[in-house]
Write a protein that holds these residues in place. Structure first.
Motif, mmCIF file in Angstrom:
data_model
loop_
_atom_site.group_PDB
_atom_site.id
_atom_site.type_symbol
_atom_site.label_atom_id
_atom_site.label_comp_id
_atom_site.label_asym_id
_atom_site.label_seq_id
_atom_site.Cartn_x
_atom_site.Cartn_y
_atom_site.Cartn_z
ATOM 1 N N ASP A 39 1.615 3.510 9.829
ATOM 2 C CA ASP A 39 2.003 2.115 10.080
ATOM 3 C C ASP A 39 2.888 1.920 11.317
ATOM 4 O O ASP A 39 4.092 1.690 11.209
ATOM 5 C CB ASP A 39 2.681 1.532 8.832
ATOM 6 C CG ASP A 39 1.715 1.453 7.659
ATOM 7 O OD1 ASP A 39 1.197 2.508 7.262
ATOM 8 O OD2 ASP A 39 1.465 0.341 7.163
ATOM 9 N N HIS A 71 -4.465 6.320 7.616
ATOM 10 C CA HIS A 71 -4.375 4.896 7.301
ATOM 11 C C HIS A 71 -5.654 4.184 7.757
ATOM 12 O O HIS A 71 -5.628 3.172 8.462
ATOM 13 C CB HIS A 71 -3.131 4.288 8.003
ATOM 14 C CG HIS A 71 -2.547 3.064 7.343
ATOM 15 N ND1 HIS A 71 -2.964 1.803 7.666
ATOM 16 C CD2 HIS A 71 -1.581 2.890 6.418
ATOM 17 C CE1 HIS A 71 -2.263 0.910 6.956
ATOM 18 N NE2 HIS A 71 -1.423 1.555 6.190
ATOM 19 N N ASP A 90 0.806 -1.224 0.000
ATOM 20 C CA ASP A 90 0.000 0.000 0.000
ATOM 21 C C ASP A 90 0.845 1.284 0.000
ATOM 22 O O ASP A 90 0.309 2.356 -0.213
ATOM 23 C CB ASP A 90 -1.007 -0.002 1.175
ATOM 24 C CG ASP A 90 -0.392 -0.312 2.520
ATOM 25 O OD1 ASP A 90 0.539 -1.130 2.582
ATOM 26 O OD2 ASP A 90 -0.856 0.252 3.525
ATOM 27 N N HIS A 91 2.170 1.147 0.175
ATOM 28 C CA HIS A 91 3.029 2.341 0.203
ATOM 29 C C HIS A 91 3.910 2.468 -1.041
ATOM 30 O O HIS A 91 4.647 3.433 -1.179
ATOM 31 C CB HIS A 91 3.881 2.340 1.484
ATOM 32 C CG HIS A 91 3.014 2.354 2.703
ATOM 33 N ND1 HIS A 91 2.746 3.499 3.407
ATOM 34 C CD2 HIS A 91 2.283 1.369 3.288
ATOM 35 C CE1 HIS A 91 1.905 3.206 4.392
ATOM 36 N NE2 HIS A 91 1.604 1.924 4.334
HETATM 37 ZN ZN LIG Z 1 0.237 0.573 5.284
#
Ligand SMILES: [Zn+2]
Ligand SMILES: [Zn+2]
Length: 389
Positions: A183, A247, A80-81
């Protein structure tokens, strides 16, 4: 002389995987990507989630004096990054130059991020190979605890508690400081301290808020994420000015994020839930937070002229009531001219008067402030509201 101003834009705010469910559209479904334009014109990009594609398609580069220079910080290598990288159009133009910063992964070794580029675009996972990426790319390895300068800005990196590691970044500009701590999970004394050092006194503290405290106490423990309650606790402890919840879980609907935000605001004075399109301006008088909603989200809009009664909370936290008019109306929301300036994402009670069969009827609606236009019309502000029921 005008005061220095920095502009922080949210292009992707969703954690783990992009979402396209209509119930997540208001906060947005793109994975993490932020952009900070410092007062000296330096463009920082924080993470390369799917939000990066839209940033790249914007077409206009920020106005700055010298040659285009962009510094991209990648916090870690979870999908996701990084998944926006192959879809970032400016990487395919030889006129561009990018400086990438990330850490040496234990799994990947030397040139970790370079390897990520190659692996992402390898057959059979992607149709075009790396040779199509013509922009100049420079890679720098960063370690937790490291501090360096880019232009007038001071950057500090700090380790966060996350499976396979994650870096948080603190960017101090002459207009104020932004701390990006996505995160991370509380519970490791050394890394909890590292996060607090990074966030100390920050003007904007962006923290992982994927789960509710209940979820985090249950099956989600050990997955590497925080709750809104960790964010408000740390913000209070380190004296951060504004907390941004970030997030969001892919299974959290807009209504669920609204509830998370409401709880967080009961614990800490200045909290926002990150939403796609949200822009925070640092250094401007009153440290105003502005947001816009992309046109496609607001559906068909019709100009209107309904009388309306609005109850809400101002930016300063005071309740207000005001009679006004709806300027335009869609099935999802309305644009209302108000003398009071409600806080972004705060709840409004809106009573609209509409002509009915037996004279005027009242329609009671509850909504959230998603947009505040600072282009004032006489002494009014145009306030965009999305109705939730
Ligand atoms: Zn993430
Ligand atoms: Zn992660």
């Amino acid at each position: 002389m005008t005061a220095p101003v920095a502009k922080l834009s949210f292009w992707g705010v969703r954690g783990s995987t992009p979402t396209v469910d209509p119930s997540t559209w208001r906060y947005g479904g793109n994975t993490p990507c932020l952009e900070l334009i410092a007062p000296d014109g330096t463009q920082f990009i924080l993470d390369c989630g799917t939000g990066l594609r839209m940033l790249g398609n914007r077409g206009t580069s920020p106005s700055r004096g010298g040659s285009p220079e962009t510094h991209i910080f990648v916090t870690h290598y979870h999908w996701d990054h990084i998944q926006g990288i192959p879809f970032f159009a400016p990487l395919y133009s030889e006129n561009n130059e990018f400086h990438f910063y990330s850490f040496r992964s234990k799994c990947l070794g030397r040139d970790s991020l370079k390897q990520v580029f190659e692996a992402q675009m390898a057959v059979p996972y992607f149709p075009v190979d790396m040779s199509a990426m013509n922009a100049r790319r420079k890679f720098r390895e960063v370690d937790g605890g490291e501090t360096f300068r880019i232009g007038e800005n001071k950057i500090t990196a700090g380790w966060l508690n996350h499976p396979q590691g994650c870096l948080g970044f603190r960017i101090e500009t002459p207009a104020g400081s932004v701390v990006y701590a996505t995160d991370n999970e509380p519970g490791d004394a050394k890394l909890d301290k590292s996060l607090r050092e990074l966030a100390a006194g920050a003007d904007i503290f962006i923290n992982d808020a994927q789960y509710t405290p209940e979820q985090l106490a249950g099956t989600r423990r050990g997955w590497g994420h925080s709750s809104w309650l960790d964010g408000t606790r740390i913000a209070r402890e380190v004296d951060a000015k504004t907390l941004v919840l970030f997030h969001h879980d892919p299974d959290s609907t807009d209504r669920m994020v609204d509830t998370i935000l409401k709880h967080a605001r009961e614990e800490f004075g200045s909290v926002y839930a990150a939403s796609e399109g949200m822009v925070i301006t640092l250094g401007s008088p009153g440290e105003r937070v502005e947001a816009h909603m992309p046109g496609s989200r607001t559906a068909l809009r019709r100009e209107a002229h309904f009388r309306v009664h609005v109850c809400g909370i101002t930016e300063g936290g005071h309740p207000f009531e005001e009679d006004s008019v709806v300027k335009d109306l869609s099935l999802q929301g309305a644009l209302i001219a108000l003398k009071n300036s409600p806080r972004l994402q705060s709840e409004l009670q809106v009573t609209i008067e509409t002509p009915g069969v037996n004279g005027m009827q009242q329609m009671q609606l509850r909504g959230y402030v998603v947009r505040i236009d600072n282009v004032a019309e006489r002494d009014h502000t145009a306030v965009g509201v999305v109705f939730t029921d």
